[in-house]
Design a protein around this motif. Structure first.
Motif, short mmCIF file in Angstrom:
data_model
loop_
_atom_site.label_atom_id
_atom_site.label_comp_id
_atom_site.label_asym_id
_atom_site.label_seq_id
_atom_site.Cartn_x
_atom_site.Cartn_y
_atom_site.Cartn_z
N SER A 224 0.80 -1.22 0.00
CA SER A 224 0.00 0.00 0.00
C SER A 224 0.84 1.28 0.00
N ARG A 225 2.11 1.20 0.37
CA ARG A 225 2.95 2.40 0.40
C ARG A 225 3.66 2.67 -0.92
N GLU A 226 3.39 1.86 -1.93
CA GLU A 226 4.13 1.96 -3.19
C GLU A 226 3.85 3.26 -3.92
N ASN A 227 2.57 3.61 -4.06
CA ASN A 227 2.20 4.87 -4.72
C ASN A 227 0.75 5.19 -4.35
N LEU A 228 0.24 6.30 -4.90
CA LEU A 228 -1.12 6.71 -4.57
C LEU A 228 -2.13 5.65 -4.99
N TRP A 229 -1.85 5.00 -6.10
CA TRP A 229 -2.78 3.99 -6.61
C TRP A 229 -2.96 2.84 -5.62
N THR A 230 -1.87 2.37 -5.04
CA THR A 230 -1.98 1.28 -4.06
C THR A 230 -2.53 1.79 -2.73
N LYS A 231 -2.28 3.06 -2.41
CA LYS A 231 -2.84 3.63 -1.18
C LYS A 231 -4.36 3.69 -1.23
N ILE A 232 -4.90 3.97 -2.41
CA ILE A 232 -6.35 3.98 -2.58
C ILE A 232 -6.91 2.57 -2.40
N GLN A 233 -6.24 1.59 -3.01
CA GLN A 233 -6.72 0.22 -2.93
C GLN A 233 -6.62 -0.35 -1.52
N GLU A 234 -5.68 0.18 -0.73
CA GLU A 234 -5.59 -0.27 0.66
C GLU A 234 -6.93 -0.09 1.37
N TRP A 235 -7.59 1.04 1.14
CA TRP A 235 -8.89 1.28 1.77
C TRP A 235 -9.98 0.43 1.15
N ASP A 236 -9.87 0.13 -0.12
CA ASP A 236 -10.85 -0.74 -0.76
C ASP A 236 -10.84 -2.12 -0.12
N TYR A 237 -9.65 -2.67 0.11
CA TYR A 237 -9.54 -3.98 0.74
C TYR A 237 -9.90 -3.91 2.21
N PHE A 238 -9.43 -2.88 2.90
CA PHE A 238 -9.61 -2.76 4.35
C PHE A 238 -11.05 -2.46 4.74
N LEU A 239 -11.74 -1.64 3.92
CA LEU A 239 -13.09 -1.23 4.25
C LEU A 239 -14.13 -1.79 3.28
N LEU A 397 -17.07 -0.10 10.15
CA LEU A 397 -16.12 -1.16 9.80
C LEU A 397 -14.73 -0.82 10.29
N TYR A 398 -14.34 0.45 10.20
CA TYR A 398 -13.02 0.85 10.70
C TYR A 398 -12.90 0.52 12.19
N PHE A 399 -13.93 0.84 12.96
CA PHE A 399 -13.93 0.54 14.39
C PHE A 399 -13.79 -0.96 14.62
N TYR A 400 -14.55 -1.74 13.85
CA TYR A 400 -14.48 -3.20 13.99
C TYR A 400 -13.10 -3.72 13.62
N GLN A 401 -12.57 -3.30 12.48
CA GLN A 401 -11.27 -3.76 12.03
C GLN A 401 -10.16 -3.40 13.03
N ARG A 402 -10.25 -2.19 13.55
CA ARG A 402 -9.21 -1.73 14.47
C ARG A 402 -9.26 -2.48 15.80
N ASN A 403 -10.46 -2.65 16.37
CA ASN A 403 -10.58 -3.19 17.73
C ASN A 403 -10.72 -4.71 17.79
N TYR A 404 -11.32 -5.31 16.77
CA TYR A 404 -11.58 -6.74 16.83
C TYR A 404 -10.72 -7.57 15.88
N VAL A 405 -9.93 -6.90 15.04
CA VAL A 405 -9.04 -7.63 14.13
C VAL A 405 -7.59 -7.19 14.34
N PHE A 406 -7.29 -5.93 14.08
CA PHE A 406 -5.90 -5.48 14.12
C PHE A 406 -5.33 -5.49 15.55
N LYS A 407 -6.09 -5.00 16.50
CA LYS A 407 -5.56 -4.94 17.87
C LYS A 407 -5.28 -6.33 18.43
N PRO A 408 -6.19 -7.31 18.34
CA PRO A 408 -5.88 -8.66 18.83
C PRO A 408 -4.70 -9.31 18.11
#
Length: 451
Positions: A224-239, A397-408
């Motif tokens: 996701s840090r490669e360029n703007l194009w991958t940064k946009i897709q990061e949110w598509d996959y994450f959210l 979804l951000y709240f869920y991903q952050r607290n119930y997926v990424f944090k654990p």
């Protein structure tokens, strides 16, 4: 990342156990009622918009346009939001399964990535025996040599197979004939797994009813840090993709157990004849499984990271391929022929996706251009009502991903504010035309392109 043998928070699981249980059928109708109320509200306040556009293009066409860019998307977003709020992931019965599993990796010219992929599998905290088949699908580089290097240096049981017929389905089916374990996992050659990923994927399967035949893992962007194009897709996959997977998993009909990372019961795949000859082989396979009255779940804690396209050309190829795969699935198994009610509904939504994408491409984008010249015929203040609901759904979804997926899992969400803004405001303006291009490709049977 170091393997974490117990990253899940037991307190969170207990909270899910102790909360009042709402049956899936009740959640389904509550979510629909909420969406219906929202759509009625949207229609009411948008009556002036409908009236003004009707004077220009006639009432039926105006209704068709506004329905495609506002009413129906608003209904679907409201249904998604309500469903996500009501969703509760059941606790595992056993977090540490030890069943033997087989992993299939179809590889075509993956010399730069295959060793790292295998290395991450080797570092899993899964306690069962893992057998890996790497199927060399006509590679002309050092893919085989890199795989043999991994076989020598890593502690896993790795076997190389060769399949010269082009096509991922040929490669996977060759290996399927040699699978002897009850469960089989497919992983793309550029996919990296969190150290506890396989354990959670198998744990979800082992904690599910007997009629569950597959569990889709969670796929996120690796580069996701490669360029703007991958940064946009990061949110598509994450959210975006994750929210759809959660919605479908709630109603026991995840529509794509994606080939990038999913687990299947071996006997179920064998019963439907393996992976089909299709450009969206994982989509058609999943729909065949659902057609057998089996269920497909989604496990958000089974996290993997895949390499997303870093330029427009490769992105168009990938997403057009996905759109073609959806049409292939609809052509083979009509939604009304699916035996389960929820699956009928979820696959039925796909029937209107071409209409929504066409409307967005042919009406919204030109309407946006007209807006800048002071003509609010199609895009105007009323269309902004969809934006708050979109932000609400992403916030949930951000709240869920952050607290119930990424944090654990001891993962950290990267700061990517600019990518998020572009994702929310402009991503669909690229996605819809690309999807329309995919529909056209499948309609006229253009040459298939897997890469």
């Amino acid at each position: 990342m170091k393997p974490t043998f117990n990253p899940i928070n037991t307190r969170i699981n207990n909270e899910y156990k102790n909360r009042f249980y709402i049956p899936i059928k009740t959640k389904f109708w509550i979510s629909h009622f909420t969406a219906f109320v929202w759509m009625c509200f949207s229609i009411y306040i948008a009556l002036p918009w409908l009236k003004d556009l009707s004077h220009i293009v006639s009432f039926p066409i105006a209704l068709l346009i506004i329905g495609g860019i506002s009413y129906i998307p608003g209904y679907m977003n409201a249904f998604l939001v309500a469903s996500l709020i009501l969703d509760r992931q059941p606790a595992y019965k056993n977090e540490f399964p030890s069943d033997k599993i087989t992993i299939l990796i179809a590889a075509h010219n993956e010399e730069e990535k295959i060793y790292q992929t295998l290395d991450y599998i080797d570092k899993q905290d899964y306690q069962g025996k893992i057998k890996v088949f790497v199927i060399n699908n006509g590679s002309t580089d050092q893919t085989v040599q890199e795989t043999l290097k991994a076989k020598k240096q890593l502690s896993m049981d790795i076997e190389v197979l060769n399949e010269e017929k082009p096509g991922k389905f040929h490669a996977l089916n060759k290996a399927l004939a040699l699978v002897t374990t009850p469960y089989v996992i497919t992983i793309d050659a550029d996919t990296l797994l969190h150290p506890s990923s396989i354990r959670y994927l198998v744990a979800r399967m082992k904690s599910s009813p007997n009629d569950v035949c597959a569990v889709a893992g969670s796929v996120l962007a690796k580069n996701s840090r490669e360029n703007l194009w991958t940064k946009i897709q990061e949110w598509d996959y994450f959210l975006g993709i994750a929210s759809i997977k959660r919605l479908q998993g709630l109603y026991q009909g995840t529509l794509v157990a994606q080939g990038a990372y999913s687990l299947y019961k071996t006997e179920c795949i064998q019963e439907v004849g393996g992976w089909p000859d299709a450009i969206g082989e994982d989509i058609v396979l999943t729909w065949r499984l659902l057609n057998k009255k089996w269920k497909v779940y989604f496990e958000p804690l089974a996290v993997s990271f895949t390499e997303v396209p870093s330029n427009l050309k490769h992105f168009v190829r990938q997403r057009a391929r996905w759109a073609r795969g959806m049409i292939e699935g609809l052509n083979e198994i009509k939604p009304w022929n699916q035996p389960e009610t929820y699956v009928k509904y979820l696959t039925g939504i796909n029937l209107i996706m071409p209409y929504l994408d066409l409307t967005y491409t042919l009406c919204w984008i030109p309407g946006l251009i007209l807006m800048f010249f002071g003509y609010y015929w199609i895009v105007g203040p009323m269309t902004l009502l969809v934006l708050p609901l979109t932000l609400i759904s992403y916030s949930i979804l951000y709240f869920y991903q952050r607290n119930y997926v990424f944090k654990p899992l001891n993962l950290r969400i990267r700061k990517n504010i600019f990518g998020f803004i572009v994702f929310v405001l402009g991503y669909q303006m690229i996605m819809s035309p690309v999807s329309v291009y995919g529909y056209i490709q499948e309609t006229f049977k253009f040459k298939r392109n897997w890469k």
